[in-house]
Design an enzyme around this catalytic site. Structure first.
Site, PDB file in Angstrom:
ATOM      1  N   GLU A 145      -5.580   9.884   0.231  1.00  0.00           N
ATOM      2  CA  GLU A 145      -5.743   8.284   0.193  1.00  0.00           C
ATOM      3  C   GLU A 145      -7.143   7.652  -0.505  1.00  0.00           C
ATOM      4  O   GLU A 145      -7.082   7.238  -0.994  1.00  0.00           O
ATOM      5  CB  GLU A 145      -6.744   7.274   2.049  1.00  0.00           C
ATOM      6  CG  GLU A 145      -5.380   7.436   2.720  1.00  0.00           C
ATOM      7  CD  GLU A 145      -3.645   6.385   3.294  1.00  0.00           C
ATOM      8  OE1 GLU A 145      -4.925   5.941   1.879  1.00  0.00           O
ATOM      9  OE2 GLU A 145      -3.060   6.802   3.192  1.00  0.00           O
ATOM     10  N   HIS A 166       1.794   5.033  -2.507  1.00  0.00           N
ATOM     11  CA  HIS A 166       1.890   6.315  -2.156  1.00  0.00           C
ATOM     12  C   HIS A 166       2.474   7.189  -2.915  1.00  0.00           C
ATOM     13  O   HIS A 166       3.134   8.765  -3.838  1.00  0.00           O
ATOM     14  CB  HIS A 166       2.115   6.896  -1.054  1.00  0.00           C
ATOM     15  CG  HIS A 166       0.657   6.409  -0.230  1.00  0.00           C
ATOM     16  ND1 HIS A 166      -0.142   7.916   0.254  1.00  0.00           N
ATOM     17  CD2 HIS A 166       0.109   5.292   0.668  1.00  0.00           C
ATOM     18  CE1 HIS A 166      -1.339   7.213   0.830  1.00  0.00           C
ATOM     19  NE2 HIS A 166      -0.623   6.353   1.512  1.00  0.00           N
ATOM     20  N   HIS A 195       0.513  -1.764   0.480  1.00  0.00           N
ATOM     21  CA  HIS A 195       0.214   0.274   0.144  1.00  0.00           C
ATOM     22  C   HIS A 195       0.692   1.088   0.241  1.00  0.00           C
ATOM     23  O   HIS A 195       0.816   2.336  -0.213  1.00  0.00           O
ATOM     24  CB  HIS A 195      -1.357   0.336   1.377  1.00  0.00           C
ATOM     25  CG  HIS A 195      -1.460   1.554   1.083  1.00  0.00           C
ATOM     26  ND1 HIS A 195      -2.754   1.757   0.594  1.00  0.00           N
ATOM     27  CD2 HIS A 195      -0.749   2.745   2.719  1.00  0.00           C
ATOM     28  CE1 HIS A 195      -2.873   2.575   1.690  1.00  0.00           C
ATOM     29  NE2 HIS A 195      -1.812   3.471   1.878  1.00  0.00           N
ATOM     30  N   SER A 252      -4.175   1.653  -4.590  1.00  0.00           N
ATOM     31  CA  SER A 252      -3.466   0.255  -4.373  1.00  0.00           C
ATOM     32  C   SER A 252      -5.031  -1.252  -4.122  1.00  0.00           C
ATOM     33  O   SER A 252      -4.417  -2.197  -3.350  1.00  0.00           O
ATOM     34  CB  SER A 252      -2.902   0.379  -2.703  1.00  0.00           C
ATOM     35  OG  SER A 252      -3.704   0.846  -1.638  1.00  0.00           O
TER      36      SER A 252
HETATM   37  N1  HBI Z   1       1.320   5.822  10.481  1.00  0.00           N
HETATM   38  N2  HBI Z   1       2.743   4.758   9.163  1.00  0.00           N
HETATM   39  C1  HBI Z   1       1.628   5.505   9.523  1.00  0.00           C
HETATM   40  N3  HBI Z   1       0.732   5.626   7.962  1.00  0.00           N
HETATM   41  C2  HBI Z   1      -0.455   6.633   7.917  1.00  0.00           C
HETATM   42  O1  HBI Z   1      -0.794   6.963   7.145  1.00  0.00           O
HETATM   43  C3  HBI Z   1      -0.361   6.880   9.307  1.00  0.00           C
HETATM   44  C4  HBI Z   1       0.426   7.424   9.858  1.00  0.00           C
HETATM   45  N4  HBI Z   1      -0.394   7.320  11.673  1.00  0.00           N
HETATM   46  C5  HBI Z   1      -0.997   8.800  11.672  1.00  0.00           C
HETATM   47  C6  HBI Z   1      -2.041   8.881  10.243  1.00  0.00           C
HETATM   48  N5  HBI Z   1      -1.162   8.100   8.799  1.00  0.00           N
HETATM   49  C7  HBI Z   1      -2.643   9.765  10.368  1.00  0.00           C
HETATM   50  O2  HBI Z   1      -3.115  10.722  11.650  1.00  0.00           O
HETATM   51  C8  HBI Z   1      -3.316  10.327   8.777  1.00  0.00           C
HETATM   52  O3  HBI Z   1      -4.394  10.059   8.648  1.00  0.00           O
HETATM   53  C9  HBI Z   1      -3.661  12.170   9.349  1.00  0.00           C
HETATM   54 FE    FE Z   2      -1.833   5.037   2.829  1.00  0.00          FE
END
Ligand code: HBI
Ligand code: FE
Length: 290
Positions: A188, A147, A142, A207
């Site tokens: 997303e 991304h 993903h 994805s």
């Molecule tokens: N951590 N690894 C990871 N990936 C994310 O997309 C992610 C996260 N921590 C927090 C977070 N997203 C959210 O707070 C976001 O949707 C803003």
């Molecule tokens: Fe994501």
């Protein structure tokens, strides 16, 4: 750092503890980054990546946005999990971004801080074969496939950095959850109107084996023009296809609309109730397909 019991602010409203090893014998830094544990990938892991890549790449034409399709080859090898450093050699050159490995979902503030510094956190583990079609948490497929190609687009890349900067402010204003919804409905699950029609730029769509068709072609979901307040009021589901998508006309639009200070918006949001996932407000009409 040794985070024995991490309590990350998880995606959406999930209450499951995040998957992933956050201790790793002291290899995880205070900012939650760690080395990509390349040696731990098995042949089966590489094969999972190869099969996911092949299946997903085959359905992009007509559904994924041009920027995504143009940059996908920049991920490099498709028959095994790429080394993050190899991708970084190209990504740094293209937009000054880099990817960094993380053990899984991380708390909101360090997540925003990485983005503000043009460092995109990529989970390094891959789903199990029995999760091939669907996984709730982000894994390396993903994060990389969904991304990273978009970070090769200069305007989109600037938007994500600006989002991270705004996230730090939102966090300190207690508005992190509202701003997370903007991430959800753009980075997303965003749709863009191209001259040839509607296309996906959101990683959760790009994805996903089933959601790509659903998001771009199905008459079922609502599609609304992107509006900051509307998205930040909109709840979402993390375990089903989205019932509402928000549409932009260009990445410049996204970048420009996030230039102003959001503090007054957060004030306004305090008196505007949340909107349930998939609900339409009086007078709202879904945009047509195409
Ligand atoms: N951590 N690894 C990871 N990936 C994310 O997309 C992610 C996260 N921590 C927090 C977070 N997203 C959210 O707070 C976001 O949707 C803003
Ligand atoms: Fe994501």
């Amino acid at each position: 750092m040794n985070t024995g019991s991490p309590t990350p602010a998880v995606y959406g409203e999930s209450e499951r503890p995040p998957r992933g090893d956050y201790a790793r014998g002291g290899q995880v830094q205070a900012d939650y980054t760690c080395p990509q544990d390349y040696a731990s990938y098995t042949d089966a892991d590489h094969d999972t990546y190869r099969r996911l890549y092949e299946r997903q790449a085959a359905q992009l034409p007509g559904l994924a946005c041009d920027a995504f399709i143009a940059a996908l080859p920049s991920l490099g090898v498709k028959d095994r999990i790429p080394r993050f450093e190899d991708i970084n050699a190209r990504l740094r050159q293209a937009t000054g971004w880099e990817i960094v490995a993380v053990p899984g979902l991380i708390p909101e503030l360090p997540f925003f801080q990485l983005l503000a510094n043009r460092r995109f956190p990529v989970t390094d583990w891959i789903r199990r074969p029995e999760e091939f079609d669907y996984i709730v948490e982000p894994d390396v497929f993903h994060d990389l496939f969904g991304h990273v190609p978009m970070l090769f687009d200069p305007t989109f890349a600037d938007y994500v950095q600006r989002y991270g900067e705004g996230g730090i402010k939102a966090h300190h204003l207690g508005a992190g959850e509202k701003l997370a919804r903007l991430y959800w409905y753009t980075v997303e699950f965003g749709l863009i109107r191209q001259p040839q029609g509607l296309r996906a730029y959101g990683a959760g769509i790009l994805s996903s084996v089933g959601e790509l068709q659903h998001a771009v072609r199905s008459p079922q979901p609502h599609r609304l023009p992107l509006d900051l307040v509307r998205t930040m009021r909109s709840r979402y589901k993390i375990d089903s296809y989205q019932s509402t998508y928000f549409v932009i006309d260009s990445f410049d639009q996204l970048f420009d609309m996030t230039a102003p200070d959001f503090a007054p918006l957060y004030e306004r949001l305090k008196s505007e109730p949340d909107i349930e996932a998939g609900a339409l407000l009086p007078g709202e009409r879904s945009l047509g397909l195409g």
